[in-house]
Design a protein around this motif. Structure first.
Motif, mmCIF file in Angstrom:
data_model
loop_
_atom_site.group_PDB
_atom_site.id
_atom_site.type_symbol
_atom_site.label_atom_id
_atom_site.label_comp_id
_atom_site.label_asym_id
_atom_site.label_seq_id
_atom_site.Cartn_x
_atom_site.Cartn_y
_atom_site.Cartn_z
ATOM 1 N N THR A 218 0.826 -1.205 0.000
ATOM 2 C CA THR A 218 0.000 0.000 0.000
ATOM 3 C C THR A 218 0.857 1.250 0.000
ATOM 4 O O THR A 218 0.530 2.245 -0.666
ATOM 5 N N ARG A 219 1.981 1.229 0.733
ATOM 6 C CA ARG A 219 2.891 2.378 0.741
ATOM 7 C C ARG A 219 3.377 2.705 -0.667
ATOM 8 O O ARG A 219 3.437 3.882 -1.061
ATOM 9 N N VAL A 220 3.732 1.670 -1.420
ATOM 10 C CA VAL A 220 4.238 1.900 -2.774
ATOM 11 C C VAL A 220 3.158 2.546 -3.634
ATOM 12 O O VAL A 220 3.422 3.503 -4.376
ATOM 13 N N LEU A 221 1.924 2.053 -3.549
ATOM 14 C CA LEU A 221 0.846 2.635 -4.338
ATOM 15 C C LEU A 221 0.514 4.046 -3.859
ATOM 16 O O LEU A 221 0.240 4.938 -4.684
ATOM 17 N N LEU A 222 0.536 4.300 -2.555
ATOM 18 C CA LEU A 222 0.297 5.655 -2.051
ATOM 19 C C LEU A 222 1.340 6.636 -2.571
ATOM 20 O O LEU A 222 1.014 7.782 -2.908
ATOM 21 N N ASP A 223 2.586 6.196 -2.639
ATOM 22 C CA ASP A 223 3.638 7.056 -3.202
ATOM 23 C C ASP A 223 3.336 7.415 -4.650
ATOM 24 O O ASP A 223 3.487 8.567 -5.073
ATOM 25 N N VAL A 224 2.915 6.418 -5.431
ATOM 26 C CA VAL A 224 2.587 6.668 -6.830
ATOM 27 C C VAL A 224 1.378 7.593 -6.933
ATOM 28 O O VAL A 224 1.356 8.512 -7.774
ATOM 29 N N MET A 225 0.369 7.391 -6.108
ATOM 30 C CA MET A 225 -0.809 8.261 -6.120
ATOM 31 C C MET A 225 -0.425 9.704 -5.817
ATOM 32 O O MET A 225 -0.961 10.641 -6.422
ATOM 33 N N PHE A 349 1.130 -5.049 -6.716
ATOM 34 C CA PHE A 349 1.176 -6.488 -6.458
ATOM 35 C C PHE A 349 2.617 -6.940 -6.310
ATOM 36 O O PHE A 349 3.556 -6.255 -6.759
ATOM 37 N N ASN A 350 2.790 -8.081 -5.661
ATOM 38 C CA ASN A 350 4.122 -8.659 -5.528
ATOM 39 C C ASN A 350 4.693 -8.922 -6.919
ATOM 40 O O ASN A 350 4.038 -9.546 -7.759
ATOM 41 N N SER A 351 5.908 -8.470 -7.140
ATOM 42 C CA SER A 351 6.466 -8.479 -8.489
ATOM 43 C C SER A 351 6.602 -9.879 -9.084
ATOM 44 O O SER A 351 6.621 -10.029 -10.311
ATOM 45 N N ARG A 356 0.388 -8.764 -14.067
ATOM 46 C CA ARG A 356 0.393 -7.807 -15.183
ATOM 47 C C ARG A 356 -0.243 -8.432 -16.424
ATOM 48 O O ARG A 356 -1.043 -7.783 -17.119
ATOM 49 N N ARG A 357 0.087 -9.679 -16.702
ATOM 50 C CA ARG A 357 -0.509 -10.340 -17.855
ATOM 51 C C ARG A 357 -2.008 -10.539 -17.637
ATOM 52 O O ARG A 357 -2.813 -10.386 -18.562
ATOM 53 N N ALA A 358 -2.398 -10.889 -16.400
ATOM 54 C CA ALA A 358 -3.823 -11.055 -16.104
ATOM 55 C C ALA A 358 -4.578 -9.742 -16.279
ATOM 56 O O ALA A 358 -5.702 -9.721 -16.801
ATOM 57 N N ARG A 371 8.286 0.329 -9.793
ATOM 58 C CA ARG A 371 8.717 -1.009 -9.408
ATOM 59 C C ARG A 371 9.767 -0.881 -8.313
ATOM 60 O O ARG A 371 10.699 -0.084 -8.416
ATOM 61 N N THR A 372 9.593 -1.664 -7.263
ATOM 62 C CA THR A 372 10.576 -1.770 -6.192
ATOM 63 C C THR A 372 11.093 -3.206 -6.197
ATOM 64 O O THR A 372 10.616 -4.027 -6.982
ATOM 65 N N PRO A 373 12.050 -3.532 -5.344
ATOM 66 C CA PRO A 373 12.506 -4.934 -5.319
ATOM 67 C C PRO A 373 11.396 -5.945 -5.053
ATOM 68 O O PRO A 373 11.512 -7.096 -5.451
ATOM 69 N N LYS A 374 10.314 -5.524 -4.390
ATOM 70 C CA LYS A 374 9.247 -6.466 -4.044
ATOM 71 C C LYS A 374 7.934 -6.214 -4.770
ATOM 72 O O LYS A 374 7.156 -7.147 -4.982
ATOM 73 N N PHE A 375 7.648 -4.969 -5.136
ATOM 74 C CA PHE A 375 6.322 -4.632 -5.635
ATOM 75 C C PHE A 375 6.364 -3.910 -6.977
ATOM 76 O O PHE A 375 7.319 -3.185 -7.286
ATOM 77 N N THR A 376 5.278 -4.099 -7.730
ATOM 78 C CA THR A 376 5.073 -3.422 -9.005
ATOM 79 C C THR A 376 3.741 -2.700 -8.963
ATOM 80 O O THR A 376 2.752 -3.229 -8.449
ATOM 81 N N VAL A 377 3.719 -1.476 -9.508
ATOM 82 C CA VAL A 377 2.480 -0.724 -9.658
ATOM 83 C C VAL A 377 2.215 -0.565 -11.146
ATOM 84 O O VAL A 377 3.092 -0.151 -11.903
ATOM 85 N N THR A 378 0.992 -0.888 -11.555
ATOM 86 C CA THR A 378 0.613 -0.764 -12.961
ATOM 87 C C THR A 378 -0.644 0.069 -13.104
ATOM 88 O O THR A 378 -1.427 0.231 -12.165
ATOM 89 N N ARG A 379 -0.825 0.585 -14.322
ATOM 90 C CA ARG A 379 -2.072 1.251 -14.695
ATOM 91 C C ARG A 379 -2.620 0.524 -15.924
ATOM 92 O O ARG A 379 -1.930 0.365 -16.920
ATOM 93 N N SER A 380 -3.876 0.089 -15.829
ATOM 94 C CA SER A 380 -4.533 -0.600 -16.927
ATOM 95 C C SER A 380 -5.738 0.199 -17.369
ATOM 96 O O SER A 380 -6.511 0.687 -16.534
#
Length: 383
Positions: A218-225, A349-351, A356-358, A371-380
């Protein structure tokens, strides 16, 4: 009396898979112990409560044995729907579904509990039983041995004068807790913490994931937001737009969006009653309760198709004690269903997961935002 047909129980509408079943040996041991205790101690059927019944494997055998009038609490709305479906399939009636409150436990003399994963959730349940049940209540708590710890005994001992683990059987173990201690003046939950780095206060009941902390995804997504606030405002702030925090947990994403985009119409939804209670408290603590609607629902099933402009999503990757991508995929499919054409889902989500394909298959063109070592944030973007 014929054996209860556990094999006929289904998890639906929850995820179903060959390695996931609707009952385990703990359920069977709890039911056996409950029936014996009810006879031995003359416990009336209306004085029995069940907590943590996944899909009906505790309540329905008791009802089938003539102990109708059982009160049942299930945290997950998917479990509640599965219980109702299983009861209809088996022709079973005579249980009463309730929240974790005084009405569930008032005058209860026997409480069955499938031990939860988290100690905080166990603490809230133990406090509720000691606070509201009868003075001579017996708590029968059970779990799979591989998931049980001494810390669970220690939590129970804070609320009961006598805590006795039983001999293990079929890779499960029961704990008998009696002699409830006097409850303190105020219940221990919800708890709350301020997170000044995000300008948020989070509130949490015991069963809410991560408690009153902000989990690292959630922290990673909040940073992106925060970094892309103008894009979020353009999506969620225009007239008539709707944004959804799908699987909202304690409501960090929904509250953050409501604070950043005051004109946004936000819906926060989760299948966990503990999460929904937590999110409502979070919205109140951040002064946005009048702008965020919090609902108890399974994968946003009550949100109309093609009605949403923005979905914020931090999908789980566990189903109970099992690691399984099915829960996350259900939410991805739900996001695709509710988005209108051109709407967007922002996902963390966990990288290592193949989300991403789903997302690309279910929603549309998907790009990586961070992208961090553990998490990826995407926009679809919905095609």
């Amino acid at each position: 009396m014929p054996e209860f047909p556990y094999a006929r129980l289904r998890r639906f509408p929850d995820v179903e898979a060959p390695n996931l079943q609707a009952w385990d040996a703990t359920d069977e041991l709890l039911v056996e112990a409950a029936r014996a205790s009810a006879v031995e101690h003359g416990i009336d059927r209306s004085a029995i409560a069940v907590i943590g019944d996944g899909y009906g494997a505790l309540a329905l055998p008791l009802v089938s044995a003539g102990l109708d009038g059982v009160r049942v609490h299930q945290d997950l709305v998917s479990g509640r729907r599965a219980l109702a479906r299983n009861a209809a399939e088996l022709g079973a009636r005579g249980f009463d579904s309730r929240e974790l409150d005084a009405e569930l436990l008032r005058d209860a003399r026997l409480v069955l509990l499938q031990l939860p994963k988290g100690l905080a959730e166990l603490e809230e349940i133990a406090d509720a039983v000691a606070r509201w049940a009868a003075a001579d209540v017996m708590l029968l708590a059970g779990g799979r041995v591989k998931h049980m710890t001494l810390a669970q005994n220690e939590v129970l001992a804070r609320f009961f004068g006598h805590v006795q683990p039983q001999r293990a059987a079929r890779k499960s173990r029961l704990i008998v807790a009696t002699d409830p201690r006097p409850a303190r003046a105020d219940p221990p939950f919800p708890v709350s913490s301020m997170h000044p780095e995000f300008g948020l206060t989070l509130c949490a009941h015991g069963g809410a994931f991560a408690g009153d902390r902000i989990d690292i995804g959630t922290r990673v997504l909040l940073d992106v937001m925060r970094e892309r606030a103008p894009e979020l405002a353009a999506l969620a702030g225009r007239e008539g737009a709707t944004a959804v925090d799908l699987g909202c947990g304690t409501g960090a994403l929904a509250a953050s969006l409501a604070l950043a985009v005051p004109s946004a119409r936000v819906v926060a939804t989760d299948r966990s009653a503990a999460a929904v209670q937590s999110a409502r408290a979070t919205m109140a603590a951040n002064g946005v309760a009048d702008r965020v609607t919090v609902t108890l629902d399974d994968a946003g099933s009550e949100i109309p198709d093609g009605s949403v402009d923005l979905v914020l999503l931090n999908p789980p990757f566990h189903l109970g004690a099992s690691v399984h991508e099915g829960a996350g995929r259900r939410l991805i499919d739900a996001a695709a269903r509710m988005l209108r054409a051109g709407g967007e889902v922002w996902t963390v989500f966990n990288s290592h997961l193949d989300h991403r394909r789903a997302l690309a298959a279910a929603v549309g063109v998907t790009e990586q935002l961070a992208r961090t070592p553990k998490f990826t944030v995407t926009r679809s973007v919905r095609r």
